[in-house]
Design a protein around this motif. Structure first.
Motif, PDB file in Angstrom:
ATOM      1  N   LEU A  80      62.087  45.222  75.351  1.00 15.89           N
ATOM      2  CA  LEU A  80      62.928  45.687  76.450  1.00 15.89           C
ATOM      3  C   LEU A  80      62.423  45.177  77.794  1.00 15.89           C
ATOM      4  O   LEU A  80      63.205  44.731  78.642  1.00 15.89           O
ATOM      5  CB  LEU A  80      62.976  47.219  76.453  1.00 15.89           C
ATOM      6  CG  LEU A  80      63.785  47.885  75.338  1.00 15.89           C
ATOM      7  CD1 LEU A  80      63.636  49.395  75.408  1.00 15.89           C
ATOM      8  CD2 LEU A  80      65.255  47.496  75.443  1.00 15.89           C
ATOM      9  N   ILE A  81      61.112  45.243  77.992  1.00 15.07           N
ATOM     10  CA  ILE A  81      60.558  44.880  79.293  1.00 15.07           C
ATOM     11  C   ILE A  81      60.709  43.390  79.558  1.00 15.07           C
ATOM     12  O   ILE A  81      61.100  42.975  80.656  1.00 15.07           O
ATOM     13  CB  ILE A  81      59.082  45.303  79.378  1.00 15.07           C
ATOM     14  CG1 ILE A  81      58.974  46.833  79.371  1.00 15.07           C
ATOM     15  CG2 ILE A  81      58.419  44.738  80.625  1.00 15.07           C
ATOM     16  CD1 ILE A  81      57.556  47.345  79.253  1.00 15.07           C
ATOM     17  N   PHE A  82      60.436  42.568  78.554  1.00 10.26           N
ATOM     18  CA  PHE A  82      60.402  41.126  78.786  1.00 10.26           C
ATOM     19  C   PHE A  82      61.740  40.456  78.482  1.00 10.26           C
ATOM     20  O   PHE A  82      62.271  39.721  79.319  1.00 10.26           O
ATOM     21  CB  PHE A  82      59.285  40.492  77.949  1.00 10.26           C
ATOM     22  CG  PHE A  82      57.912  40.792  78.453  1.00 10.26           C
ATOM     23  CD1 PHE A  82      57.322  40.004  79.421  1.00 10.26           C
ATOM     24  CD2 PHE A  82      57.203  41.878  77.977  1.00 10.26           C
ATOM     25  CE1 PHE A  82      56.055  40.284  79.899  1.00 10.26           C
ATOM     26  CE2 PHE A  82      55.931  42.170  78.443  1.00 10.26           C
ATOM     27  CZ  PHE A  82      55.363  41.375  79.409  1.00 10.26           C
ATOM     28  N   VAL A  83      62.299  40.692  77.294  1.00  6.75           N
ATOM     29  CA  VAL A  83      63.522  39.983  76.913  1.00  6.75           C
ATOM     30  C   VAL A  83      64.687  40.389  77.805  1.00  6.75           C
ATOM     31  O   VAL A  83      65.430  39.539  78.318  1.00  6.75           O
ATOM     32  CB  VAL A  83      63.850  40.250  75.430  1.00  6.75           C
ATOM     33  CG1 VAL A  83      65.160  39.568  75.049  1.00  6.75           C
ATOM     34  CG2 VAL A  83      62.731  39.745  74.542  1.00  6.75           C
ATOM     35  N   ALA A  84      64.863  41.692  77.996  1.00 10.35           N
ATOM     36  CA  ALA A  84      65.988  42.142  78.813  1.00 10.35           C
ATOM     37  C   ALA A  84      65.839  41.687  80.260  1.00 10.35           C
ATOM     38  O   ALA A  84      66.819  41.275  80.903  1.00 10.35           O
ATOM     39  CB  ALA A  84      66.097  43.664  78.738  1.00 10.35           C
ATOM     40  N   THR A  85      64.618  41.735  80.794  1.00 13.13           N
ATOM     41  CA  THR A  85      64.410  41.300  82.174  1.00 13.13           C
ATOM     42  C   THR A  85      64.697  39.815  82.336  1.00 13.13           C
ATOM     43  O   THR A  85      65.386  39.393  83.277  1.00 13.13           O
ATOM     44  CB  THR A  85      62.967  41.603  82.604  1.00 13.13           C
ATOM     45  OG1 THR A  85      62.726  43.006  82.491  1.00 13.13           O
ATOM     46  CG2 THR A  85      62.733  41.161  84.039  1.00 13.13           C
TER      47      THR A  85
END
Length: 631
Positions: free
Chosen positions: A508-513
């Motif tokens: 969530l933190i890396f891919v979505a950002t």
């Protein structure tokens, strides 16, 4: 040095408190300090984790040379000036450089097969003798200043320390072995890019639909994550630092990396001088690059306090990154807690007291404390105000909520405090990663450690220039992508090390950002249709359909003229081809118009209301009918 004198050093040492009183009496008898200064230092030793010499030196009551000579006379050892009497270079490799820096020792000479070690902290070395290699445990001791020992070690072990700064992190957790210039890797990358472009060209509409759906999904995922983090933070907000059992305050080392700073030195020293933490326990390192002549010249014109010193990072393979400088300076730190501030930071005066108390009461698996970052120039312009809002929500709400949810924390680059033994165990910072802070946060989670948030605030300068902002965000995105690829190199191993919850948090933190930034132009396109770009899109679709129909008719007429002699069968076959081409283009154009209309309608229903949405649908349908586009 006489042989009887060497033998006297092997006598049993006196108890610590008796030794300090005896040393203090010697200082009084030689008029090096006043009685009240000795009483003050002895009293503070009960409250601080600091030796007598550090308290006297930090207050400027004695010079390093006088302390060296007094300590040598007290221990019946030789006082050595390493600038005049350098060590024997043949003894350089007897001990590893990191161990020498940790205990502040350097092999000086060998007399009759007996090794002599020079140190600036003999009382510390005596307690650590069992941790030394067997062949040097019975070495004799000579005394010098701590600064001279560190300078000597930096010169003798220059190459080894530089190489260690660049390769400190285990290759499994580092990106240093990624070489895009290699032919094999370059072929894979360009092949992937080429395949992606071909796929987009062949299946343009399908790719557009998939990217739109992924953009909407990433927006929904990030919004959900931040909402849950806000709820978690509201249910259990950040608690104030709890009072721990009374224990001596620890020594804290702070590294401040500087690069091409010409005006910040005076302001930085003035801000750090406001810290209320005892100066005898404060160890601030200004970390400079060896080739940074601008910063070196600026600092040379500035009077530095005794608790602040300069560490120059030698030029190695050409890499000049912040994590490389931190890796090099880490071995020169004296404290059990290591912190990081940036050059423009203005920490709260009592910040280090909060850090010491929090670590004293925290669980052993709490390896890192992250403070709150804020800006002291929010009213400079619109961009600085946006930065202030972003940082306020991120550090005061989102990060504490993610910590409550058990997610790994992507650390900030400053106001960061770590247990020294932990940062050494996990391999320091990846010298080749431009977002070494986020990478370290994930690596700490992989080793089973946790990060907690502090309420103490550090103010810094907001980036208020558009071009600098673009470069900064581009660097952050590059680092985020690198960090994600490094830790997802083996997804199953990452899953087994951090568990399903933290694994989901990483995605969530890396891919979505990253998805939000990469697909931002696509999202802006839909906003453009909402703000008036829809008519142009419809005209483009209608023109495309009209041109396709006209070209099909021309092709049909030409083929009919040329193949008239072939009979009705040939004409029908060409007519069927023309109809297939025309119907296909009409279908794709109509599908694109319907997709664009549905997205615009959904956005309009949220922002402009239901009545406006119905009006847009009616006008859009009338437009399609007028241009003979299938509805």
């Amino acid at each position: 040095m006489s042989e009887p004198r060497l033998q006297m050093r092997e006598a049993a040492a006196a108890p610590h408190h008796l030794g300090q009183i005896s040393l203090g009496r010697h200082l009084l008898e030689t008029d090096l300090i006043a009685p009240w200064q000795l009483f003050y230092a002895l009293d503070k030793q009960k409250q601080w984790d600091a030796p007598l010499g550090d308290i006297l030196l930090s207050n400027g009551w004695i010079t390093p040379e006088d302390w060296r000579d007094a300590l040598a006379r007290h221990l019946t050892a030789q006082s050595v000036n390493l600038r005049i009497q350098p060590p024997d270079p043949r003894l350089t490799n007897i001990l590893p450089p990191d161990l020498c820096l940790k205990y502040n020792i350097v092999p000086w000479m060998s007399v009759g097969g007996l090794l002599i070690l020079v140190t600036g902290r003999p009382e510390h070395l005596e307690t650590q003798r069992p941790n030394l290699p067997l062949e040097v445990r019975r070495a004799l001791i000579a005394v010098s200043t701590e600064t001279d020992v560190e300078t000597c070690l930096a010169t003798l072990h220059r190459r080894a320390l530089t190489r260690q700064a660049e390769t400190r992190t285990d290759p499994i957790y580092s990106c240093r072995n990624w070489n895009i210039t290699q032919s094999t890797h370059a072929a894979k990358v360009w092949g992937l890019i080429g395949a992606s472009l071909i796929t987009c060209a062949i299946f343009a509409n399908s790719v557009l639909v998939l990217l739109t759906l992924w953009a909407l999904f990433s927006l929904f995922a990030v919004a959900t994550m931040k909402t849950l983090a806000t709820v978690a933070h509201k249910r259990a907000p950040l608690a104030q630092t709890q009072s721990a059992p009374r224990a001596p305050l620890p020594r804290i080392s702070i590294m401040v990396p500087l690069y091409k700073e010409t005006e910040i030195a005076h302001a930085l020293i003035a801000r750090l001088a406001k810290l209320s933490y005892p100066k005898a326990l404060l160890d601030v390192l200004l970390v400079l690059e060896e080739k940074d002549d601008l910063t070196r010249a600026t600092i040379s014109r500035t009077a530095l306090p005794r608790w602040l010193r300069v560490v120059e990072v030698p030029a190695g393979s050409g890499l000049t990154t912040k994590p490389r400088a931190l890796n090099y300076a880490l071995d020169f730190c004296k404290g059990n807690i290591v912190g990081i501030w940036d050059a423009e930071d203005a920490p709260a005066p009592a910040q280090l007291e909060h850090v010491a108390k929090h670590f004293a009461s925290a669980d052993p698996d709490v390896a890192c404390l992250q403070g709150v970052l804020d800006y002291y120039n929010p009213w400079t312009n619109w961009l600085s105000r946006c930065f202030t809002i972003e940082y306020s929500t991120w550090f005061r709400v989102v990060l504490p909520g993610l910590a409550r949810m058990g997610f790994p924390i992507p650390l900030g680059g400053t106001t960061l405090f770590l247990r020294r033994d932990v940062i050494e165990a996990v391999g320091g910072w990846d010298a080749h990663n431009v977002t070494e802070d986020a990478d370290l946060g994930i690596r700490l989670a992989r080793f089973g450690y946790r990060t907690e948030l502090l309420t103490t605030v550090t103010q810094e300068e907001a980036n208020c220039r558009p071009l600098a902002w673009v470069r900064q965000r581009s660097r952050w995105l590059k680092g985020y992508m690198t960090t994600y690829l490094v830790h997802m190199r083996s997804p199953l191993r990452l899953w087994s090390e951090i568990g399903p919850r933290q694994f989901l948090g990483v995605q969530l933190i890396f891919v979505a950002t990253l998805s939000q930034f990469i697909l931002a132009p696509l999202i802006w396109m839909f906003w453009g249709t909402l703000l008036g770009g829809g008519a142009s899109y419809h005209r483009l679709a209608a023109t495309t359909c009209h041109e396709t129909r006209r070209c099909g008719a021309v092709v049909y007429r030409l083929d009919q003229r040329n193949d008239r002699s072939k009979g009705d069968l040939g004409s029908k076959s060409h007519r069927s081809v023309w109809l297939d081409i025309d119907d296909a283009n009409l279908f794709h154009a109509g599908h694109a118009c319907r997709l664009q209309s549905s997205v615009r309608a959904s956005l309009s229903s949220v922002l402009l209301g239901q009545n406006c949405t119905r009006k847009n649908h009616r006008s859009h349908r009338d437009h399609l009918i007028r241009n003979q586009i299938p509805v």
